[in-house]
Design an enzyme around this catalytic site. Structure first.
Site, PDB file in Angstrom:
ATOM      1  N   ASP A   1       8.394  -5.568  -0.003  1.00 64.37           N
ATOM      2  CA  ASP A   1       8.793  -4.230  -0.395  1.00 64.37           C
ATOM      3  C   ASP A   1       9.392  -4.367  -1.798  1.00 64.37           C
ATOM      4  OD1 ASP A   1      10.200  -1.478   1.521  1.00 64.37           O
ATOM      5  OD2 ASP A   1       9.456  -1.588  -0.534  1.00 64.37           O
TER       6      ASP A   1
HETATM    7  C1  GLC Z   1      10.090   1.709  -1.294  1.00 65.23           C
HETATM    8  C2  GLC Z   1       9.644   1.795   0.151  1.00 65.23           C
HETATM    9  C3  GLC Z   1       8.199   1.441   0.341  1.00 65.23           C
HETATM   10  C4  GLC Z   1       7.426   1.872  -0.889  1.00 65.23           C
HETATM   11  C5  GLC Z   1       7.871   0.995  -2.017  1.00 65.23           C
HETATM   12  C6  GLC Z   1       7.227   1.399  -3.358  1.00 65.23           C
HETATM   13  O1  GLC Z   1      11.390   1.263  -1.386  1.00 65.23           O
HETATM   14  O2  GLC Z   1      10.417   1.097   1.117  1.00 65.23           O
HETATM   15  O3  GLC Z   1       7.741   2.106   1.525  1.00 65.23           O
HETATM   16  O4  GLC Z   1       6.027   1.736  -0.668  1.00 65.23           O
HETATM   17  O5  GLC Z   1       9.279   0.975  -2.183  1.00 65.23           O
HETATM   18  O6  GLC Z   1       7.663   2.653  -3.731  1.00 65.23           O
END
Ligand code: GLC
Length: 730
Positions: free
Chosen positions: A276
């Site tokens: 993430d």
């Molecule tokens: C965010 C989310 C994830 C998302 C990523 C990019 O914090 O947890 O679901 O795809 O970052 O935005």
């Protein structure tokens, strides 16, 4: 020193030669690769991947395993690999940001369709709509030049308060699995990779970046992993996103047990695991723990990413075996080659009539009719002369909210607009906000006055995508309706008993004493760009509601397991899933706690009768080893959709089990008076529980009940089944 013009001429021509040379080099090496096996789209995927991998330098392999902007990884022009674009989110292709910031890029070509929230897609219980949904996402991602779409989210609704419940398919692993499998297959059929997220147990936003999740092995295997396992083994998902939190003491982004042992070794996952954003914590941990692509680490330049220079140096020094980097590069290349990044893809499509129709159909089938006393609904457009539309959500645009799932949409039909379009030509429609962020006495008084002067009130309230409601990074603080809506609703129904209540929201809400007094209540979730049209069509009977709750609505927060056992949001940095398997209806049914509205519940404008259940051995070659067959008849006066659900009850389980578990469903549409025979396959896994001692799924001999219900608490038919032998499946 003054240089003669001759000098500049030499310099210029020298530069020109170098540039030309490199172009020739690039195009030459690219041309050289032209004949390469990996360029041959007729070759098997793995052969192309291996050939490509064999041609890559160390630097090129390292470039594959970390970002080179907020949402990209670097191109490798020498081999004809373009820059790889990733994009949020589960409900549509997010606007572009960056390159090195979350700020919007300010483009004018990054609009997209705004689809209903996944909690609502799940509430359709229609796997064909999950396919339709995925097709929209895939076509729009291709048109926007994205190779990986960061969805679907599939975390389990363990607490009603999770700020991201709206992004996930609810509380049940079987329903979640069925919906995400079709969604992913459809996205990936468009030469776009899906991403199963967030692996695993990111089931609250509170402290998501630090909290350690502890749960027993059966809860992990039977509740929190199944949707991910189905995404991998049934849908062939090309990427998985590790969660922010820790699991049993180790960051999910470097969790050997989750990423290497379960995902890759046990399930045979051949795709890539990405972190993430800013969810990577170390070089050693991520390199050895199974991470394949580092995204969003809060550091610049990109060489400072944990899996960039430090990883390269570690390979060069022999600290990390080359085979480790090759495995990571291979997993990235599988996604890159599978999504035609080399030969290029056909153009996609954005916000077409088909996309709009899909959004409308999904929204219509996601609406759940929770109450409808004396057939208050559907409304008769010819008889309603004046409508007081009340509530912020009648006009509140939802598309740009919620966090990473936000969409820069082409349009969003609000409930008010949908109602004006549907009956504005014959009914007088007034609008009153009714409430605002601060409970506003004047707004409430205006609304009550409007209610008292109209034939009918259509109230559209509930939650929204502001922080502390349905929004990423925070959880709700309680399950109550905000802004004094309970008091307002009591006043409105006092002023006009014909008060139809519609809620937006990503999960359950407590409902005040107005509930007993209003004639009708509809749960609309977040119905997307066509939401207002879908809602108006349902309220005026053009569409018969067929949605069923994808999560239980408990009467009060304290009734829900994580809160009853005081295990939310956790203590001293750890949240313990002491409720184990008993999530959602598994808890309420096993503990005999009456919910406000049960899982799988939803009314219709017609009625269905069930009869003639038989559970018999499946014909050779049919799905599963048994099949449940029964009749469903539409005994009302209009056509409609119904979702018979199949639950299995283990009468004498060797290990503790919930009293019932969803193991099948089938959505059927019937004309008035029509009867259909419905079949739902039952296979060994329908009876199995996870046995930690044997590290296998046990379907043990013994007596079971097959329950066929219109909801988890409205069982219409049942039959007994005896398993005569015990089997264990890994
Ligand atoms: C965010 C989310 C994830 C998302 C990523 C990019 O914090 O947890 O679901 O795809 O970052 O935005």
């Amino acid at each position: 020193m003054k240089r003669s013009s001759k000098t500049y001429l030499w310099v210029f021509s020298g530069l020109a030669l170098v540039t030309l040379g490199s172009l020739v080099m690039t195009s030459h090496s690219h041309a050289q690769e032209q004949g390469a096996l990996y360029m041959d789209i007729g070759q098997p995927l793995d052969a192309r991947v291996e050939d490509l991998l064999s041609r890559m330098t160390l630097e090129e392999k390292i470039a594959l395993v970390h970002a080179d902007s907020k949402f990209t990884s670097a191109a490798i022009p020498r081999l004809g690999l373009p820059r790889r674009w990733l994009s949020d989110g589960p409900h549509g292709v997010r606007e572009d940001v960056g390159p090195d910031t979350w700020k919007p890029a300010g483009r004018t070509d990054d609009f997209a369709s705004f689809m209903p929230a996944l909690i609502g897609l799940a509430a359709t219980w229609n796997t064909d709509l999950a396919t339709a949904y995925g097709k929209v996402i895939g076509e729009e991602a291709r048109q926007r030049g994205k190779q990986i779409m960061l969805g679907p989210g599939m975390n389990i609704m363990r607490t009603p308060l999770n700020g991201r419940n709206f992004e996930y398919p609810g509380e049940d692993p079987f329903l979640s699995s069925r919906m995400v499998v079709n969604y992913i297959r459809a996205v990936q059929a468009e030469d776009v990779a899906s991403c199963a997220k967030h692996f695993v147990a990111n089931d609250q936003e509170w402290d998501r970046g630090t909290v350690n999740v502890e749960m027993d092995e059966r809860a992990l295997r039977e509740i929190y992993l199944p949707a991910f396992k189905a995404a991998v083994q049934e849908a062939g998902v090309l990427s998985v996103m590790s969660a922010y939190n820790k699991f049993r003491g180790y960051w999910c982004a470097e969790n050997d047990y989750l990423l290497n042992k379960i995902l890759k070794d046990e399930w045979g996952f051949k795709g890539l695991v990405m972190s993430d954003w800013a969810g990577t914590h170390s070089t050693d941990g991520s390199v050895l723990g199974g991470l394949d692509l580092e995204m969003g680490t809060d550091v610049l330049p990109y060489g400072k990413f944990f899996m960039a220079d430090a990883f390269r140096d570690g390979v060069q020094s022999g600290k990390f075996p080359k085979s480790l980097l090759d495995d990571k590069a291979r997993r990235n290349l599988r996604q890159i080659v599978a999504t035609k990044s080399i030969e290029g893809r056909s153009p996609g499509a954005i916000n077409t009539k088909e996309h709009q129709a899909a959004a409308r159909r999904i929204a219509e089938e996601s609406l759940v009719l929770l109450k409808n006393e004396n057939n208050a609904l559907p409304l008769d457009a010819d008889k309603v002369k004046s409508i007081a539309v009340i509530g912020e959500n009648a006009v509140q645009l939802q598309h740009y909210g919620g966090g990473s799932a936000r969409i820069k949409t082409f349009y969003e039909v609000t409930p008010l607009e949908g109602l004006v379009r549907r009956v504005g030509d014959r009914a007088t429609i007034s609008y009153s906000m009714g409430y605002a962020e601060k409970q506003n006495e004047e707004l409430a008084n205006q609304a009550v006055r409007a209610a008292s002067q109209a034939d009918l009130v259509i109230y559209v309230g509930g939650l929204n995508h502001r922080l502390l409601f349905d929004a990423e990074s925070k959880d709700r603080v309680d399950m109550k309706l905000p802004y004094g809506q309970d008091q307002l609703l009591s006043r409105l129904v006092e002023a006009n008993p014909r008060t139809i209540v519609v809620f937006f929201g990503g999960g359950p809400m407590e409902m005040g004493d107005w509930l007993a007094k209003v004639p009708a209540v509809v749960q609309a979730w977040y119905p997307g760009m066509e939401g207002g049209n879908a809602l108006a069509a349902m309220l005026f009977g053009d569409v018969n509601p067929s949605g069923k709750l994808s999560c239980t609505f408990p009467k009060r927060l304290q009734d829900s397991p994580a809160h009853a056992l005081n295990n939310y949001p956790g203590k001293d940095g750890t949240v313990r899933y002491e409720e184990g398997l008993l999530v959602g209806y598994r808890w309420y049914d096993t503990k005999k706690v009456e919910p406000l509205f049960p899982f799988g519940y939803g009314l219709s404008y017609t009625r269905f009768e069930y009869s003639n259940l038989s559970v018999s051995p499946a014909k050779e070659g049919k799905d599963g080893m048994l099949v449940a067959t029964f009749d469903v008849k539409n005994v009302g006066s209009r056509e409609g959709g119904e979702v018979p659900q199949l639950y299995v009850e283990d009468l004498k389980p060797r290990l503790a089990r919930p009293v019932k578990e969803l193991k099948g469903f089938s959505k059927v549409f019937l004309k008035a008076g029509e009867q259909k025979s419905v079949t739902i396959p039952i296979n060994r896994s329908s009876f199995a529980f996870y046995d930690p001692a044997r590290r296998a799924w046990a379907a043990e001999k013994g007596d079971f009940k097959i329950l066929i219900g219109s909801s988890s608490r409205d069982i219409r038919l049942q039959d007994n089944v005896r398993l005569t032998q015990t089997t264990f499946d890994k």
